[in-house]
Design an enzyme around this catalytic site. Sequence first.
Site: not given
Length: 449
Positions: A261, A263-267, A287, A315, A387
């Site tokens: 999962c 987006a937006p791709g930080g991890k 995503d 998905d 989160c």
Amino acid sequence: MTKFQPQNARELALTALERIERNGAYSNLQLDQLLKKYPLEDKDRRLATNIVYGVLQHKLTLEYWLDSFVDERKLDLWVKILLLSAIYQFHYLERVPNWAVTDESIKIAKRRGNPGIRKFVTGVLHAVLRKGLPALNEIKATSQRLSIQNSVPKWLVNELLTQYGEENTGKILQSINEPAHQVVRVNLAKTTVPAVKQALDNLKIEYHKSEIAMDALVITKGEVITSDLFRDGKITIQDESAMLAVESMHIKPADKVLDACAAPGGKTVQIATYLSANDGGTVEALDIHQHKVSLIEKNAQRMGVSDRVDAYALDARKVDERFEDESFDKILVDAPCSGIGLLRRKPEIRYTKQLADSMQLHKIQLAILNAVAPKLKKGGIITYSTCTILQQENDATVEAFLSQHPEFELVKTTTTRKVKDSRHSATLTILPSDFDSDGFFISSLKKGL
């Protein structure tokens, strides 16, 4: 909606708050859009931003105070927001004179409304200043008092009281109304922490090291998003508690990783930092929306790790369509969640969420875990994170998954700096009050050999 055109900071804040309330728009996006259309000087820009976030953050408190002055009269939305904004400035902005707030608010009422509205607004504001605001500590019921004092819906207060007790709940609620810190992660694929520190010193940007995340710097003064450091991908904006999810994965250079999962791709780009394309290390990032896949790809390019990242519109519940069983050494499921850990950063979401949302999200989270489980190699680990701090989406989701998958066991989540290592639980919950960071949950699910 009326064609009212904002001409100053208070009018722009009023317009933003009205659109957020009327259309359910995200506060940051709505504010950015208006500030681009109606540019303000830095001082006025800060005032408008402060009013928007402050009114959203303290909305239930402000409404409680306003109710005692309007005698249950039904107000036009913009009039109500104008009065809430004025009360916010009276009470919370010590450096702004009351006469200036009153004068500006009456001018807005005159410009936008009719003489009757102007007279009504004038009367309410003068009454507030003359009588003072009702005391909140006189509210007898604990959950009602905590709800009004901290501007958090009663259902959420009750859940926190049940799950964390009164003392911890008080600390959590107080912390989420503190200003959110801006935190940067140093991109070790391009630079080093000492090099970034030197560059920040040169830019006169003030910071200190994170006490929980290894490669994080907490910015205390100055703007980094417009810097060359950010543009060149040497740093990225990411909360320190969110960094711990990837840190806890203990990634090796040759690992095959699935970010289910993404987006937006930080991890995703954080995972890629630890991988080596030469050793065959890759992260497959998924995503559900194609436009968000583009964000992941842009993020990977800016951070200089695109050779280790493959992003797809898929998905996560349909991973069978693309990947064979036992394809990955490690899997990250940073699941869709209620976001209750982000309340200081996104204050408006506290008013739009319900307990039923968490129960529905629990089902989605479990479905994702069930789908990706066969794709993990034996001996590998699924890192499940959210989160939020609500147990319905955290420990309850983990327990439901384990009950359906006896081949998995829950192992203790560990981070480089041994965050909360003395806790009794294997899962790691970061409360907003623990380190003045976002609230976050991380668990580690190991597949048997």
